[in-house]
Scaffold this motif. Structure first.
Motif, mmCIF file in Angstrom:
data_model
loop_
_atom_site.group_PDB
_atom_site.id
_atom_site.type_symbol
_atom_site.label_atom_id
_atom_site.label_comp_id
_atom_site.label_asym_id
_atom_site.label_seq_id
_atom_site.Cartn_x
_atom_site.Cartn_y
_atom_site.Cartn_z
ATOM 1 N N THR A 1 -3.047 3.906 9.786
ATOM 2 C CA THR A 1 -3.093 2.646 9.061
ATOM 3 C C THR A 1 -2.857 1.466 9.976
ATOM 4 O O THR A 1 -3.631 0.433 10.110
ATOM 5 N N LEU B 1 0.651 -1.171 0.107
ATOM 6 C CA LEU B 1 -0.044 0.035 0.060
ATOM 7 C C LEU B 1 0.763 1.227 -0.052
ATOM 8 O O LEU B 1 2.113 1.259 0.346
ATOM 9 N N SER C 1 -9.131 7.637 3.028
ATOM 10 C CA SER C 1 -7.940 8.278 2.482
ATOM 11 C C SER C 1 -6.528 8.123 3.222
ATOM 12 O O SER C 1 -5.882 9.053 3.055
ATOM 13 N N MET D 1 -9.021 2.880 2.548
ATOM 14 C CA MET D 1 -9.128 3.585 1.181
ATOM 15 C C MET D 1 -9.991 4.600 1.232
ATOM 16 O O MET D 1 -9.868 5.727 0.711
ATOM 17 N N GLU E 1 -10.942 -1.831 2.482
ATOM 18 C CA GLU E 1 -12.110 -0.712 1.963
ATOM 19 C C GLU E 1 -12.039 0.367 3.160
ATOM 20 O O GLU E 1 -12.142 1.536 2.577
ATOM 21 N N THR F 1 -3.514 5.581 -0.367
ATOM 22 C CA THR F 1 -3.936 6.303 -1.664
ATOM 23 C C THR F 1 -3.889 5.296 -2.737
ATOM 24 O O THR F 1 -4.395 5.611 -3.698
ATOM 25 N N ASP F 2 -3.149 4.134 -2.597
ATOM 26 C CA ASP F 2 -3.229 2.939 -3.610
ATOM 27 C C ASP F 2 -2.480 1.784 -3.121
ATOM 28 O O ASP F 2 -1.982 1.794 -2.105
#
Length: 525
Positions: free
Chosen positions: A298, A287, A368, A365, A362, A371-372
């Motif tokens: 996170t 990530l 935010s 993401m 989910e 980001t990817d």
């Protein structure tokens, strides 16, 4: 009256700064001292010729290997007493090629009894001995400083027993970690330890340095998973604590003395280790995060939502990714980000684990925080994602001369060390990068320069250790102290603790033959 901390080494720049800060304070070992008013700092002159940390130890009065000694070793170990300089070369130089000894003898025993005879003889003759496993250490602890005899465990590589019910493996110290992993995988188990150097490091060396590795978050440290060990003391006595019991409260837990002792108290010859079952379902997510604060958030979310299936939470910064792309030609699997996270889950129910991971992804993401990202479940793709983390060390070796620091900090402080070091060094360094194990607060700080640079080293040390001590961190999270960090031990341990370590060394190795010049500071000799 001034408070003296023996062996505390601060650079001249720091001493001058302290003199100019009459009201400032310095944190050492969690205690705060008024600078220059309450503490007298001992500055040890730095010899720029040393490839390690700036001070060249003097050779202690050990005996020099004689022809009579060689005859004894050759009779004891026919064909396994190595004196050819070309064959000795690789054993005299550390993995980073930053420390080089001048040993003229390499001994390769196959059994505990042979190790016992070697040490009994060396102790009587007062011949210094350097125990060596796979020689993958990063702090100069696995190679001689002068002409110590190298005692290699490479031929002590047999699995002695494995209990399929309890999952307890008993093996000789020279077993390569990756070979043990393959052996266990065939039996539906895994090693609780996984390292980037698993293809060459030895389990005995792992235990002797208390190696941490990539999955400490899930399986804990070797202090918990090693159930017993066998070690040969300096005088040749064999200490058989090779227990396979998970619970044993009879007296002192002597094996803990040798775990992390870096070969200074005895030579580990065998270990018994508790191995977990092989997970039936493994997922890896890679990530990207925009800031380190988002990375920490996170992590908090990850621990809460993945819980018992979380086995690793690793990070690297964009500078690391740049080195992977430039030197190893590895393609970034996601869009460019300031920070990258590698998360691994391991469990027994694929559907259950995938659902938990999906819900977690989910959440991060949508909020935010991430980001990817990309997820892998197939073994080949899992290995490709792990390579983004495991091969950072390799990429760094192609970037020039490497100054490596392995520190433990409160999790929220980890990356501030990298940021502050960049500001502190300015354009003196080629690259300053950070990566490591967020789950256990372990930062690997690496600084590169085109060539070896004494001025750069003087700017890094002791700044990095002062900064770490001010945060009540540890100057060595998992690499040990070895030769390079031994005189900085007072930044992490109080003088009383270091003195007690010296007493233990004197009791178990009164003639000081085992891995001299390592781990303990010079002032304890």
């Amino acid at each position: 009256m001034a408070v003296i901390i023996p062996g505390l080494r601060l650079g001249l720049t720091t001493v001058r700064w302290l003199k100019s800060q009459a009201a400032s304070t310095l944190a050492v070992n969690g205690r705060r001292f008024a600078a220059y008013e309450q503490i007298r700092l001992i500055h040890v002159a730095r010899d720029k010729s040393n490839p390690a940390n700036g001070t060249v130890p003097r050779r202690l009065p050990f005996s020099i290997v004689s022809q009579q000694d060689l005859d004894f070793f050759k009779q004891l170990l026919p064909g396994r007493t190595i004196t050819d300089p070309d064959l000795l070369e690789s054993s005299n130089v550390d993995w980073l090629k930053s420390v080089k000894g001048s040993s003229e003898v390499l001994l390769r025993p196959k059994s505990t009894e042979e190790v016992s005879q070697i040490l009994r003889y060396c102790n009587e003759r007062r011949l210094a001995v350097n125990p060596q496993g796979g020689n993958t250490g990063l702090v100069g602890g696995s190679v001689p400083v002068f002409d110590e005899i190298i005692l290699s465990t490479a031929l002590m590589n047999q699995v002695l027993a494995f209990d399929h019910v309890s999952g307890i493996l008993t093996c000789q110290a020279g077993c390569v970690l990756e070979n043990l992993s393959n052996y266990l995988e065939e039996r539906d188990f895994i090693m609780p330890l996984d390292l980037g150097a698993k293809g060459s490091c030895h389990i005995g060396g792992n235990v002797a340095t208390n190696a941490g590795g990539l999955r400490l978050l899930r399986y804990g440290s070797l202090r918990g998973t090693v159930l017993g060990l066998e070690a040969v003391l300096a005088d040749g006595k064999v200490l058989n604590c090779l227990s396979t019991l998970r619970k044993d409260n009879t007296g002192y837990d002597l094996k803990q003395l040798f775990i992390g002792s870096e070969g200074t108290l005895g030579v580990i010859t065998a270990v018994s280790i508790l191995c977990p079952r092989k997970p039936q379902a493994v997922n890896v997510a890679f990530l990207g995060c925009s800031s380190f604060q988002q990375l920490l958030e996170t992590f908090q979310c990850c621990r809460g939502m993945l819980g018992e299936i979380l086995s690793a939470f690793e990070f690297l910064d964009s500078a690391c990714m740049g080195l992977l792309e430039k030197h190893l030609k590895l393609a970034n699997p996601i869009t460019d980000s300031p920070f990258y996270i590698l998360i691994e889950t391991a469990g027994s129910n694929a559907a259950h684990d995938e659902e938990k991971l999906h819900n977690f992804l989910e959440t991060v993401m949508m909020s935010s925080l991430v980001t990817d990202g990309t997820v892998a479940t197939e073994e080949s793709k899992i290995k490709a994602l792990w390579a983004m983390r495991e091969r950072v060390t390799e990429a760094l070796t192609h970037d020039g001369y490497n100054y490596k620091y392995d520190i433990s900090l409160p999790v929220e402080k980890i990356y501030q060390m990298v940021t502050d070091m960049r500001k502190h060094l300015g354009d003196k360094a080629k690259n300053v990068v950070g990566y490591g194990h967020v789950g256990d607060g372990n930062l690997h700080l690496n600084i590169t320069s085109p060539t070896k640079d004494p001025a750069l080293l003087a700017a890094i040390e002791p700044y990095v250790y002062e900064w770490t001590a001010a945060c009540r961190g540890s100057i060595s999270a998992e690499h040990g102290l070895g030769l390079k960090k031994k005189n900085y031990i007072y930044f992490s341990k109080p003088p009383e603790a270091v003195a007690l370590m010296g007493n233990i060394k004197s009791m178990l190795d009164p003639r000081g033959i085992l891995n001299p010049y390592k781990t303990l500071p010079d002032n304890l000799r």
